[in-house]
Design a protein around this motif. Structure first.
Motif, short mmCIF file in Angstrom:
data_model
loop_
_atom_site.label_atom_id
_atom_site.label_comp_id
_atom_site.label_asym_id
_atom_site.label_seq_id
_atom_site.Cartn_x
_atom_site.Cartn_y
_atom_site.Cartn_z
N SER A 47 42.31 19.87 37.81
CA SER A 47 43.59 19.74 38.37
C SER A 47 44.74 20.63 37.90
O SER A 47 45.67 20.87 38.52
CB SER A 47 44.17 18.40 37.83
N ASN A 48 44.20 21.61 36.93
CA ASN A 48 44.85 22.81 36.68
C ASN A 48 44.87 23.82 37.38
O ASN A 48 45.64 24.62 37.60
CB ASN A 48 44.66 23.31 35.13
N ARG A 49 43.72 23.72 38.33
CA ARG A 49 43.51 24.88 39.25
C ARG A 49 43.60 24.38 40.74
O ARG A 49 43.77 25.52 41.76
CB ARG A 49 42.38 25.51 39.14
N TYR A 50 43.37 23.06 40.99
CA TYR A 50 43.00 22.67 42.51
C TYR A 50 44.03 21.56 42.61
O TYR A 50 44.70 20.84 41.89
CB TYR A 50 41.75 22.29 42.72
N ASP A 51 44.59 21.29 44.00
CA ASP A 51 45.24 20.10 44.39
C ASP A 51 44.42 18.99 44.97
O ASP A 51 45.02 18.06 45.29
CB ASP A 51 46.40 20.76 45.38
N HIS A 52 43.16 19.18 45.38
CA HIS A 52 42.43 18.32 46.09
C HIS A 52 40.93 18.44 45.59
O HIS A 52 40.56 19.66 45.11
CB HIS A 52 42.27 18.56 47.54
N LEU A 53 40.05 17.48 45.65
CA LEU A 53 38.72 17.44 45.34
C LEU A 53 37.71 18.33 46.08
O LEU A 53 37.00 18.87 45.60
CB LEU A 53 38.31 16.01 45.24
N ARG A 54 38.23 18.47 47.57
CA ARG A 54 37.52 19.39 48.27
C ARG A 54 37.58 20.90 47.91
O ARG A 54 36.70 21.85 48.23
CB ARG A 54 37.81 19.31 49.81
N GLU A 55 38.39 21.31 47.07
CA GLU A 55 38.60 22.75 46.70
C GLU A 55 37.46 23.13 45.59
O GLU A 55 37.27 24.07 45.06
CB GLU A 55 39.77 22.99 46.10
N VAL A 56 37.16 21.78 44.70
CA VAL A 56 36.09 22.07 43.53
C VAL A 56 34.86 22.80 44.13
O VAL A 56 34.32 22.38 45.32
CB VAL A 56 35.94 20.81 42.98
N THR A 57 34.24 23.68 43.59
CA THR A 57 33.00 24.18 43.91
C THR A 57 31.82 24.00 42.98
O THR A 57 31.96 23.44 41.92
CB THR A 57 33.14 25.81 43.86
N ARG A 58 30.80 24.16 43.70
CA ARG A 58 29.44 23.74 42.74
C ARG A 58 29.63 24.83 41.49
O ARG A 58 28.98 24.04 40.21
CB ARG A 58 28.20 24.15 43.40
N ASP A 59 29.86 25.89 41.35
CA ASP A 59 30.15 26.48 40.38
C ASP A 59 30.92 25.91 39.11
O ASP A 59 30.68 25.88 37.83
CB ASP A 59 30.76 28.00 40.50
N ASP A 60 31.96 25.38 39.55
CA ASP A 60 32.80 24.73 38.81
C ASP A 60 32.20 23.48 37.93
O ASP A 60 32.28 23.17 36.84
CB ASP A 60 34.07 23.93 39.55
N VAL A 61 31.27 22.90 38.89
CA VAL A 61 30.67 21.77 38.37
C VAL A 61 29.71 22.26 37.27
O VAL A 61 29.43 21.54 36.10
CB VAL A 61 29.92 20.60 39.49
#
Length: 317
Positions: A82-96
């Motif tokens: 949430s510190n970097r993105y506004d929506h769940l679809r912006e999360v990437t596999r590298d983030d996970v």
């Protein structure tokens, strides 16, 4: 008036005069737990949590405790994103993957499972384009070998149970969990055939449980069943169980440890057969296999040392 609220509510509902205007604890907890998340992430996390609790077209409802645990497991990652993105679809596999690498111990096992549940739901709902957790390995728990209680430990628990209700709690815990004990009725006890009916399953009574039940319940008919006398078949066979269990829970060994010891004893006596354990005690597959693995390891240790398992069991009883 210090009366059981649940019983009062039941009576008032039957009379048709009860109106519940209180806010469910779940709603208050959910609002607080989602605080600090980005709006787009918060809304999807809330929808996923409600589906876990209420179920959906392709999923069954979960227990509230499971729902709480699942949301707690994903909140750390969601707050970070949430510190970097506004929506769940912006999360990437590298983030996970980056988040998973920071986890250790039980968190390395539990959090990826909860995240997988979240992203699997989001993919099915069309919230995201692909499941970011696919093919991410989940950490495994390495369980130690379960050990039976020593005879003096069992004797200490029996000696500490001073009241008849407390002694019956100890007896029943050897075969079931506290919640299952609370709904036992007289017809569930069959002393003559050494059986106790728990959740529809007939479980064998070991010598300790049989003795404590026989001391507590009145003598039955020729079949050995506890008599109904002036009571009804639905009268609890274990009165004051909940309160007695609370007073007993801090004893050494704990009540839960006595139940584990009973199930391990059955495994050692009957043999390390997980199917037998699952049928007798209603255990799930993984738990039954853990008992079987522990029993197999103990029997192998005894064979190497020349120790007789019958001696230890006799002492426990």
């Amino acid at each position: 008036m210090d009366l059981p609220v649940g019983h009062i509510v039941t009576v008032l509902e039957e009379m048709g005069i009860f109106e519940d205007d209180s806010e469910p604890p779940f709603e208050h907890w959910l609002v607080g737990r989602l605080e600090g998340l980005a709006p787009g992430i918060r809304s999807e996390a809330e929808r996923w949590t409600r589906v876990l609790r209420d179920g959906g077209p392709r999923s069954l409802p979960r227990r509230e405790g499971t729902v709480w645990l699942s949301l707690n497991q994903v909140c750390l990652a969601l707050l970070e994103w949430s510190n970097r993105y506004d929506h769940l679809r912006e999360v990437t596999r590298d983030d996970v993957l980056a988040h998973v690498k920071t986890l250790h111990g039980h968190q390395r096992r539990d959090q990826p499972v909860a995240l997988r549940s979240l992203f699997t739901w989001a993919k099915r709902q069309g919230v995201i384009f692909r499941n970011l957790t696919s093919r991410i390995k989940v950490g495994q728990n390495e369980y130690a070998v379960l050990q039976p209680l020593l005879p003096e430990q069992v004797e200490r628990s029996v000696a500490a149970a001073l009241t008849p209700a407390a002694r019956l709690v100890l007896a029943a815990v050897r075969a079931a969990r506290v919640a299952q004990i609370a709904v036992l009725v007289l017809d569930d006890v069959d002393l003559g055939n050494r059986r106790l009916i728990i959740a529809g399953r007939a479980r064998p009574l070991d010598d300790l449980t049989l003795k404590l039940l026989a001391d507590r319940l009145p003598t039955g008919d020729a079949g050995g069943r506890a008599p109904r006398t002036s009571t009804t078949p639905t009268r609890p066979a274990v009165p004051a169980t909940t309160g007695s269990a609370r007073r007993c829970k801090d004893r050494t060994p704990p009540l839960e440890r006595l139940r584990v010891d009973r199930q391990l004893e059955e495994t050692l006596t009957h043999g390390p057969d997980p199917l037998h354990l699952a049928e007798v005690f209603g255990l799930d597959e993984k738990t039954a296999m853990r008992y079987a693995d522990s029993a197999r390891a103990l029997l192998e240790q005894d064979a190497e040392s020349g120790f007789s398992r019958d001696t230890r069991q006799g002492g426990n009883e």
